[in-house]
Design a protein around this motif. Structure first.
Motif, short mmCIF file in Angstrom:
data_model
loop_
_atom_site.label_atom_id
_atom_site.label_comp_id
_atom_site.label_asym_id
_atom_site.label_seq_id
_atom_site.Cartn_x
_atom_site.Cartn_y
_atom_site.Cartn_z
N GLU A 266 0.84 -1.20 0.00
CA GLU A 266 0.00 0.00 0.00
C GLU A 266 0.87 1.25 0.00
O GLU A 266 1.98 1.27 0.53
N PHE A 267 0.31 2.32 -0.58
CA PHE A 267 1.02 3.59 -0.65
C PHE A 267 0.06 4.75 -0.43
O PHE A 267 -1.13 4.66 -0.74
N LEU A 268 0.58 5.84 0.09
CA LEU A 268 -0.08 7.14 0.07
C LEU A 268 0.87 8.06 -0.69
O LEU A 268 1.92 8.45 -0.18
N LEU A 269 0.51 8.39 -1.93
CA LEU A 269 1.42 9.11 -2.80
C LEU A 269 0.73 10.30 -3.46
O LEU A 269 -0.47 10.31 -3.67
N SER A 270 1.55 11.29 -3.77
CA SER A 270 1.10 12.48 -4.49
C SER A 270 1.86 12.54 -5.81
O SER A 270 2.97 12.01 -5.92
N PRO A 271 1.29 13.17 -6.85
CA PRO A 271 2.01 13.29 -8.13
C PRO A 271 3.40 13.91 -8.00
O PRO A 271 4.27 13.66 -8.83
N THR A 272 3.61 14.71 -6.96
CA THR A 272 4.93 15.33 -6.77
C THR A 272 6.02 14.27 -6.56
O THR A 272 7.19 14.54 -6.81
N CYS A 273 5.63 13.08 -6.11
CA CYS A 273 6.60 12.00 -5.92
C CYS A 273 7.23 11.58 -7.25
O CYS A 273 8.31 11.00 -7.27
N GLY B 184 7.60 13.86 -9.82
CA GLY B 184 8.04 15.06 -10.51
C GLY B 184 6.93 15.86 -11.16
O GLY B 184 7.20 16.80 -11.92
N ILE B 185 5.67 15.53 -10.87
CA ILE B 185 4.53 16.24 -11.44
C ILE B 185 4.12 17.37 -10.48
O ILE B 185 3.92 17.12 -9.29
N PRO B 186 3.99 18.60 -10.96
CA PRO B 186 3.72 19.74 -10.07
C PRO B 186 2.27 19.84 -9.61
O PRO B 186 1.58 20.82 -9.88
N ASN B 187 1.82 18.82 -8.92
CA ASN B 187 0.45 18.83 -8.40
C ASN B 187 0.40 18.02 -7.11
O ASN B 187 0.94 16.92 -7.04
N MET C 163 8.18 22.34 -13.93
CA MET C 163 7.37 23.55 -13.88
C MET C 163 6.04 23.32 -14.57
O MET C 163 5.91 22.48 -15.46
N LEU C 164 5.05 24.10 -14.18
CA LEU C 164 3.73 23.99 -14.78
C LEU C 164 3.77 24.27 -16.28
O LEU C 164 3.01 23.69 -17.05
N LYS C 165 4.66 25.14 -16.70
CA LYS C 165 4.72 25.51 -18.11
C LYS C 165 5.09 24.33 -19.00
O LYS C 165 4.80 24.33 -20.20
N CYS D 166 5.82 28.13 -11.72
CA CYS D 166 5.68 27.46 -10.43
C CYS D 166 5.85 25.95 -10.59
O CYS D 166 5.63 25.39 -11.66
N ARG D 167 6.22 25.32 -9.50
CA ARG D 167 6.37 23.87 -9.48
C ARG D 167 5.35 23.25 -8.52
O ARG D 167 5.63 22.25 -7.87
N ARG D 168 4.19 23.86 -8.44
CA ARG D 168 3.17 23.39 -7.50
C ARG D 168 1.78 23.77 -8.00
O ARG D 168 1.60 24.73 -8.74
N SER D 169 0.82 22.99 -7.61
CA SER D 169 -0.60 23.29 -7.80
C SER D 169 -1.36 22.35 -6.89
O SER D 169 -0.84 21.32 -6.47
N THR D 170 -2.57 22.72 -6.55
CA THR D 170 -3.35 21.89 -5.64
C THR D 170 -4.73 21.63 -6.22
O THR D 170 -5.21 22.38 -7.08
N CYS D 171 -5.35 20.57 -5.74
CA CYS D 171 -6.72 20.24 -6.11
C CYS D 171 -7.60 20.44 -4.88
O CYS D 171 -7.16 20.27 -3.75
N PHE D 172 -8.83 20.82 -5.11
CA PHE D 172 -9.75 20.94 -3.99
C PHE D 172 -11.13 20.49 -4.44
O PHE D 172 -11.45 20.51 -5.62
#
Length: 218
Positions: free
Chosen positions: A65-72, A74-77, A173-175, A209-215
């Motif tokens: 099992e894992f708890l992972l984010s796209p940043t793991c 290299g994806i800026p989210n 980066m997001l670009k 930027c190298r970040r973005s969030t979802c809500f």
């Protein structure tokens, strides 16, 4: 399973299809060789997850099992999700950690495929160093144009966190994900009324930027 939701767990009608799969899995004449499960954070502490693990063990699956984010990767989210991978083999995963929900992919994945992925991310990051003219909010350090501005008040901790994220060269980066073209962007602008109402909830970023969030609704 959402922390801000009703947390109905196995009593939630939307879980019926999931429980149905768990019910028929042990009765299949030929089990699948591999399984991948994805869900929201919160699933890892649910009764549905416990039922999933019992079923996998009954069928002879090895799982992790894992708890992972796209940043793991290299994806800026930032979007923390639950993942489970399982295989119908006697050999354990290279990154097998029984009873643990792993949250750091880099220290766990040791196989050749993962090494190649990490190398690709690393080499890509080296080519995309952070622009020296990018400030704490990813904006250029050049003077701002005249006009009215809506400033978002943030704590020092929040500013430092964003600064660290935007200086993490392992994340693109997001670009790098934006489409090229001269499309008229005004059609995507939020009306001033919405900006004034939700400014403190929105994650305002720029292409560098190298970040973005979802809500969600909550």
């Amino acid at each position: 399973f959402l922390r801000i939701g009703l947390q109905g767990d196995v009593s939630d009608p939307r879980t019926k299809s999931f429980l149905y799969i768990l019910n028929i899995l042990p009765r299949l004449q030929k089990l699948p060789k591999y399984l991948l499960v994805e869900n929201v954070k919160g699933f890892e502490s649910s009764s549905a997850r416990n039922e999933l693990l019992r079923t996998l063990e009954t069928c002879g699956f090895k799982y992790q099992e894992f708890l992972l984010s796209p940043t793991c990767l290299g994806i800026p989210n930032s979007r923390l999700r639950y993942f489970l991978i399982a295989k119908l083999h006697h050999e354990l995963f290279y990154f097998h950690a029984p009873g643990q929900v792993n949250q750091d992919l880099k220290d766990l994945v040791k196989d050749k495929v993962a090494d190649k992925v990490c190398e690709a991310i690393s080499s890509s990051s080296e080519e995309k160093k952070l622009d020296q003219n990018v400030g704490l909010d990813c904006s250029s350090k050049t003077s701002l144009p005249k006009g009215a501005f809506l400033f978002k008040l943030e704590t020092v901790e929040e500013m430092e966190r964003k600064h660290d994220q935007d200086n993490d060269s392992s994340i693109q980066m997001l670009k790098d994900f934006l489409e090229d073209g001269n499309e008229e962007m005004s059609q995507y602008f939020l009306p001033p009324k919405s900006l004034l109402r939700y400014a403190f909830l929105l994650d305002i970023v720029k292409p560098t930027c190298r970040r973005s969030t979802c809500f969600t609704k909550g």
